[in-house]
Design an enzyme around this catalytic site. Sequence first.
Site, mmCIF file in Angstrom:
data_model
loop_
_atom_site.group_PDB
_atom_site.id
_atom_site.type_symbol
_atom_site.label_atom_id
_atom_site.label_comp_id
_atom_site.label_asym_id
_atom_site.label_seq_id
_atom_site.Cartn_x
_atom_site.Cartn_y
_atom_site.Cartn_z
ATOM 1 N N GLY A 208 0.839 -1.208 0.000
ATOM 2 C CA GLY A 208 0.000 0.000 0.000
ATOM 3 C C GLY A 208 0.862 1.240 0.000
ATOM 4 O O GLY A 208 2.065 1.175 -0.275
ATOM 5 N N ASN A 209 0.264 2.380 0.292
ATOM 6 C CA ASN A 209 1.043 3.605 0.413
ATOM 7 C C ASN A 209 0.412 4.506 1.459
ATOM 8 O O ASN A 209 -0.632 4.165 2.032
ATOM 9 C CB ASN A 209 1.166 4.299 -0.950
ATOM 10 C CG ASN A 209 -0.189 4.664 -1.508
ATOM 11 O OD1 ASN A 209 -0.898 5.497 -0.955
ATOM 12 N ND2 ASN A 209 -0.588 4.020 -2.602
ATOM 13 N N ARG A 210 1.024 5.656 1.698
ATOM 14 C CA ARG A 210 0.642 6.468 2.858
ATOM 15 C C ARG A 210 -0.464 7.480 2.586
ATOM 16 O O ARG A 210 -0.740 8.347 3.410
ATOM 17 C CB ARG A 210 1.878 7.193 3.401
ATOM 18 C CG ARG A 210 2.878 6.228 4.024
ATOM 19 C CD ARG A 210 4.144 6.938 4.409
ATOM 20 N NE ARG A 210 3.884 8.041 5.326
ATOM 21 C CZ ARG A 210 4.669 9.083 5.487
ATOM 22 N NH1 ARG A 210 5.785 9.163 4.787
ATOM 23 N NH2 ARG A 210 4.368 10.036 6.335
ATOM 24 N N SER A 211 -1.111 7.393 1.447
ATOM 25 C CA SER A 211 -2.182 8.352 1.151
ATOM 26 C C SER A 211 -3.305 8.246 2.192
ATOM 27 O O SER A 211 -3.758 7.149 2.520
ATOM 28 C CB SER A 211 -2.745 8.070 -0.246
ATOM 29 O OG SER A 211 -3.960 8.759 -0.418
ATOM 30 N N ALA A 275 -3.953 7.668 -4.862
ATOM 31 C CA ALA A 275 -2.573 7.213 -5.035
ATOM 32 C C ALA A 275 -2.656 5.732 -5.398
ATOM 33 O O ALA A 275 -2.633 4.853 -4.537
ATOM 34 C CB ALA A 275 -1.783 7.425 -3.755
#
Length: 398
Positions: A208-211, A275
């Site tokens: 995943g990512n930090r959005s 994102a």
Amino acid sequence: MSRPLRVLLGISGGIAAYKSAELVRLLRKGGHEVRCALTRSAVSFVTPLTLEVLSGQRVYQEEYLAATGSGEEEHITAAAWGEVLCVAPATTHVLARLALGLGDDFLTTTALAFAGPLVVAPAMHSEMWRKEATQQHVETLRRRGVWFAGPVEGPLASGEVGMGRMAEPEEIARVIAAAAGGGPLAGRTVLVTAGPTHEPVDPVRFLGNRSSGRMGFALAAEAARRGARTILVAGPVELAAPPGVIRIDVTTAREMERAVHEHAAEADLIVMAAAVADFRPRQAAERKIKKEQGLPAIELAENPDILAGLRAVAPRAVLVGFAAETHDLERNARTKLERKGADFLVANDVSRSDIAFGSGDNEVTVYRREGEPVFLSRRPKSELAASLFDLFAARLFR
Ligand code: CTP
């Protein structure tokens, strides 16, 4: 300017009630009809006569209804008459009664009988606003699609400065128009994506990512406030849907692409604030990967580029991309604008900790297919969303 509306205005007991007189005047000036309903305690803050004169209509008030014995069915008649019900100011007590569905006076029974959009403009001391009980009622109301105007930060009746001040009458009037389907983007459809995507590695892990999704949610809220039919395709985030927005929850990039394609053809404007993960594990393990199996090799596959594929499915829509960059902001942004066939590319520098991921503020440069880049200095994401929509709307109405 929205079409003329029949507005039922509920006024509950708080200092801010004096501003409701101004709201009535403003609504009338805008061509709307207004009928006011005062709660018992509101009468101590603003007189029925003032509102009667300003609205040009008889004012509903508890004592009067009781005295004439005509209280029985009046709430049904009033509910059928109004197109929008607005409660301003809404005290913490009124918010609680609305959330719980209590009907113990004219205003709350009318709210129960009313089928149209409900707008509330809370006003209270910041401690009362922050109270968990109040916030739970607010959350309940938001989930039901109730429109909130404010509250805002500013001087409070107590003399302190804090959150809980009632929104200005102009802002409340704008939210009323948006709730009734008015507003400058009425008749338009806006599709917004927000948040990260999660790509499963195994049943318990993901890439995943930090959005945080906050920028995308602020943009969807702004689109709805301007009266657009707004569809929000949200990745996994912990945020409540803005009022009036149709929300579709997805997890992976491919699910997001399916949801976007399903609605892209209806959209006049598509804002890809999500994102989207560029890669996913080629094959998610069916069972949890265990340590005993040794160091796992995760083979990746490329996800579809949703934005780059949009021109084919939505040839006439205005397309907006976002780019989170850590370096070479301008060059990367211009390349993406071209490569993805977007009309706008909103670029921000995620190497800075004071803005972007998870932050309440952002600062961006907007690159455009037509026209020079526009720099929007650091400001809260909700304000930034409004500035961005000024640019998008100008392109829509060109
Ligand atoms: N985007 C998309 N589909 C993807 C990746 C990105 O639609 N698979 C969209 C994003 O929503 C955003 C824009 O494309 O609006 C730019 O995203 P970004 O991740 O910065 O671009 P990438 O093409 O992935 O480039 P990079 O190599 O910098 O990650």
